[in-house]
Design a protein around this motif. Structure first.
Motif, PDB file in Angstrom:
ATOM      1  N   PHE A 133      -3.800   0.426  -8.091  1.00  7.95           N
ATOM      2  CA  PHE A 133      -2.649   0.080  -7.252  1.00  7.95           C
ATOM      3  C   PHE A 133      -2.522  -1.414  -6.983  1.00  7.95           C
ATOM      4  O   PHE A 133      -1.900  -1.837  -6.013  1.00  7.95           O
ATOM      5  CB  PHE A 133      -2.702   0.894  -5.959  1.00  7.95           C
ATOM      6  CG  PHE A 133      -2.724   2.370  -6.226  1.00  7.95           C
ATOM      7  CD1 PHE A 133      -1.590   3.001  -6.726  1.00  7.95           C
ATOM      8  CD2 PHE A 133      -3.883   3.122  -6.061  1.00  7.95           C
ATOM      9  CE1 PHE A 133      -1.603   4.358  -7.032  1.00  7.95           C
ATOM     10  CE2 PHE A 133      -3.902   4.473  -6.353  1.00  7.95           C
ATOM     11  CZ  PHE A 133      -2.760   5.093  -6.839  1.00  7.95           C
ATOM     12  N   PRO A 143       2.712   2.492  -4.447  1.00 10.11           N
ATOM     13  CA  PRO A 143       1.649   3.452  -4.760  1.00 10.11           C
ATOM     14  C   PRO A 143       2.039   4.899  -4.449  1.00 10.11           C
ATOM     15  O   PRO A 143       1.821   5.798  -5.264  1.00 10.11           O
ATOM     16  CB  PRO A 143       0.484   2.991  -3.886  1.00 10.11           C
ATOM     17  CG  PRO A 143       0.729   1.540  -3.647  1.00 10.11           C
ATOM     18  CD  PRO A 143       2.217   1.412  -3.572  1.00 10.11           C
ATOM     19  N   CYS A 153       0.809  -1.221   0.000  1.00 15.76           N
ATOM     20  CA  CYS A 153       0.000   0.000   0.000  1.00 15.76           C
ATOM     21  C   CYS A 153       0.836   1.262   0.000  1.00 15.76           C
ATOM     22  O   CYS A 153       0.315   2.341  -0.241  1.00 15.76           O
ATOM     23  CB  CYS A 153      -0.855   0.055   1.264  1.00 15.76           C
ATOM     24  SG  CYS A 153      -2.454  -0.666   1.056  1.00 15.76           S
ATOM     25  N   ILE A 159      -5.191   5.610  -2.503  1.00 17.69           N
ATOM     26  CA  ILE A 159      -4.622   4.269  -2.642  1.00 17.69           C
ATOM     27  C   ILE A 159      -5.603   3.219  -2.121  1.00 17.69           C
ATOM     28  O   ILE A 159      -5.864   2.214  -2.789  1.00 17.69           O
ATOM     29  CB  ILE A 159      -3.262   4.180  -1.912  1.00 17.69           C
ATOM     30  CG1 ILE A 159      -2.235   5.061  -2.629  1.00 17.69           C
ATOM     31  CG2 ILE A 159      -2.775   2.740  -1.837  1.00 17.69           C
ATOM     32  CD1 ILE A 159      -1.000   5.375  -1.807  1.00 17.69           C
ATOM     33  N   MET A 193       1.617   0.680 -12.104  1.00 13.72           N
ATOM     34  CA  MET A 193       0.737   1.625 -11.392  1.00 13.72           C
ATOM     35  C   MET A 193       0.830   3.007 -12.021  1.00 13.72           C
ATOM     36  O   MET A 193      -0.182   3.669 -12.264  1.00 13.72           O
ATOM     37  CB  MET A 193       1.163   1.733  -9.925  1.00 13.72           C
ATOM     38  CG  MET A 193       0.838   0.508  -9.099  1.00 13.72           C
ATOM     39  SD  MET A 193       1.433   0.733  -7.392  1.00 13.72           S
ATOM     40  CE  MET A 193       1.301  -0.978  -6.819  1.00 13.72           C
ATOM     41  N   LEU A 214      -7.272   0.174  -4.478  1.00 14.86           N
ATOM     42  CA  LEU A 214      -6.293  -0.868  -4.168  1.00 14.86           C
ATOM     43  C   LEU A 214      -6.355  -2.039  -5.134  1.00 14.86           C
ATOM     44  O   LEU A 214      -5.338  -2.664  -5.432  1.00 14.86           O
ATOM     45  CB  LEU A 214      -6.547  -1.363  -2.730  1.00 14.86           C
ATOM     46  CG  LEU A 214      -5.408  -2.013  -1.983  1.00 14.86           C
ATOM     47  CD1 LEU A 214      -4.161  -1.155  -2.008  1.00 14.86           C
ATOM     48  CD2 LEU A 214      -5.844  -2.246  -0.533  1.00 14.86           C
ATOM     49  N   ARG A 255      -2.944   8.688   0.432  1.00 12.40           N
ATOM     50  CA  ARG A 255      -3.233   7.385   1.052  1.00 12.40           C
ATOM     51  C   ARG A 255      -4.698   6.984   0.872  1.00 12.40           C
ATOM     52  O   ARG A 255      -5.007   5.821   0.626  1.00 12.40           O
ATOM     53  CB  ARG A 255      -2.869   7.409   2.536  1.00 12.40           C
ATOM     54  CG  ARG A 255      -1.386   7.134   2.790  1.00 12.40           C
ATOM     55  CD  ARG A 255      -1.101   6.887   4.271  1.00 12.40           C
ATOM     56  NE  ARG A 255      -1.175   8.123   5.022  1.00 12.40           N
ATOM     57  CZ  ARG A 255      -0.123   8.922   5.252  1.00 12.40           C
ATOM     58  NH1 ARG A 255       1.074   8.591   4.807  1.00 12.40           N
ATOM     59  NH2 ARG A 255      -0.265  10.032   5.923  1.00 12.40           N
TER      60      ARG A 255
END
Lengths: 383, 383
Positions: B342, B161, B157, B334, B191, B338, B331
């Motif tokens: 990402f 990313p 994570c 992300i 990504m 996900l 964040r």
């Protein structure tokens, strides 16, 4: 209104032909009639700076140079190696005038008050084509020198002094407190040394020989390291530790030197680290390459973490960035300290024709500290 | 209050001794009691990123590696070449935990409300020492994943990313409009490719093989150049012309690639120049080196004028620069994307003991795109 201006004058030209031949020659130009805001300057002193050599010789291999023409009108030809001709694409088949800066006497002026006020004055100039007997230029581009200044003393008012001041200004603006300078025994290096002594700025002078080391030490330099010494890396590390330098200006460009400076800076920064970081020190270390005394590739052995930068640095974008008011302050300081901080020394004064002699080219063309030439384009030609 | 947390667990350690021996081993640690604001996470998925290899192997030459110990407790030893030991001075004789990021289940929590709220949740973590069965960490450092997210999907994570988003953010903040990326077929590169397609940002993907070129093209990449192609320099120049990229992120670091990118950028910029400048284009060209897939020196053939920079780029200083609010926005994006933008792919999931097998090291240690490993530190050990 003209004072002692001839109807025509010589100008040095550099031409690279599409077939890879460099030709240096003198041409005769009619002396221009100045526009209202212009003056005509009889150029009496113009230095051959490393930055001029780039335009003068281009990518030519000067070991192939031959001389022809007459003593008064010599012609030099040389070959540009095949692999380097592509980098010259932008200037092929254009005869280019040369000479970044110089000084001389205003011998003709346009009708404006500003131009007329300069008549008879000794002025310093920047703007190219200074390897000319007469240079027509805007009055506003002239830096008026104090009465009694010899043109030779004002010939190098711009490139070296502004670059030296620009380095110190860059240091302050980018948050560094000391700096490293390579090719430090040059005229520019000596100016920087004087500025840093005056202002109590830590300066690490990097030179190539013991002789240059002695010269700078005799001029009061506290930290001088020679790349010719077997203890160079240790010496450089200790000098960086003593000054706290995290910024360097490198005139060499090629080879390992820029990377070695970063390596020594990082060694100093990690000495005091309490905890290991595999990414290296968090303090940014910067080397600006502002010259190309060595045309070989820059080789960076990246053992200095990730907080680093290497990049090009040029005076003119820097002056644009700081703006005209800040630049004017720098120029005023230069005029005030022309015979002290910003004094230049020259090995020899030559004429335009002499500048095209192979034996002179062999000396001034070798991009080495200690052989600085001044051209007097009117030497032996005007009274 | 503890849920399924064992009293002790394994952790992978990397030790370089003063005599130049690298030792990788597993140690047993008591599972810590969390402080009020802490949680204990059972780590179930933690990737082996290139940034982990640097800490794991240090400067050791892994071709000298040998295996000893038992199947459950293997020990790997290897030699650090003499000349590279000095760069390891900061970590000598300290057994270091490894693993930048990971994901797992919160199995114990301190008394604070924030910590208690995480109990039983799947969280993503950043902060080192993730190659451990149990990792005690501040509750505020946990990124809570949506219900039903498998730890494997949340294992990466942070590093990739945030780096991909950081590149795009850096591009915008530094005034560029398109970018070049090397090692572009990596998880990170994929990504970045998805982000740039989504946001219609020009991206030049530089890869090493035709296979990687095909992979990225199949993923919708418009510009993919392979260093393995004989027309690489022309291809790169045309892709830079098509996108207008003046910024590059380079994961390779060593060799001529960073300089080649600058050469091609400069060729594009001077194509349209109306007047020759021996100082090159005035447009700043920047390459950030953010990895070291090739440990060889960076070699810059400076045929790209003076408006250029090459420097290190790291995610964490970048995040500090943009500040916590901007970092938090990244964040959130992300977590929301996900399984799309990402998403990461892994070649294999291994245990901590398997991570110390020479045949696995030979695969995940080669710093090549296409062999991405995930460690499950609890594989075969907990239920």
């Amino acid at each position: 209104m003209n004072t002692g201006v001839a109807s025509h004058g010589l100008q040095l030209r550099s031409l690279i032909r599409g077939n890879g031949e460099l030709e240096l020659s003198l041409v005769t130009l009619d002396t221009p009639q100045p526009q209202p805001d212009e003056v005509v300057v009889r150029v009496e002193a113009t230095p051959i700076n490393p930055s001029d050599l780039g335009l003068l010789f281009g990518a030519a291999d000067m070991s192939t140079a031959t001389e022809s023409g007459t003593a008064a009108r010599p012609i030099v030809t040389a070959r540009v190696p095949e692999g380097r001709l592509r980098s010259m694409a932008g200037r092929l088949d254009q005869p280019l005038p040369v000479g970044n800066e110089g000084a001389g006497t205003v011998v003709a002026a346009g009708s404006s008050v500003a131009a007329q006020a300069l008549l008879g004055r000794t002025v310093a100039l920047f703007g190219g084509a200074m390897y000319s007997q007469y240079r027509c230029i805007k009055a506003g581009q002239c830096l008026v020198l104090p009465e009694g200044t010899a043109p030779a003393d004002g010939a190098s008012c711009f490139v070296n002094p502004l670059t030296a001041l620009g380095m110190v200004e860059t240091m302050r603006r980018e948050g560094h407190t000391a700096l490293v300078h390579t090719a430090a025994a040059s005229n520019l290096g000596q100016m920087l040394n004087r500025i840093c002594i005056d202002e109590a700025i830590g300066l690490v002078n990097v030179v190539r020989t013991q002789e240059q080391q002695d010269l700078l030490s005799a001029m009061g330099a506290r930290h001088v390291c020679s790349t010719g010494s077997p203890t160079f890396m240790q010496d450089l590390t200790e000098a960086i530790a003593a000054t706290g330098a995290t910024l360097a200006f490198d005139a060499i460009g090629g080879g390992p030197l820029a990377g070695q400076i970063l390596t020594c800076m990082e060694a100093v920064l990690t000495r005091s680290a309490s905890e290991y970081s595999r990414y290296g020190s968090a303090t940014h270390k910067q080397v600006y390459i502002y010259g190309a005394l060595d045309l070989a590739p820059t080789v960076l052995t990246r053992n200095f973490g990730f907080a680093w930068g290497v990049g090009g640095w040029l005076l003119w974008p820097f002056l644009q960035k700081i703006g005209p008011a800040a630049a004017q302050k720098l120029r005023q300081r230069i005029v005030a300290e022309l015979k002290t901080t910003f004094a230049s020394r020259y090995t020899k004064v030559i004429s335009l024709a002499e500048a095209l002699k192979l034996d002179e080219i062999a000396v001034y063309g070798k991009r080495a500290t200690g052989a600085k030439y001044l051209i007097d384009p009117n030497k032996g030609l005007t009274t």
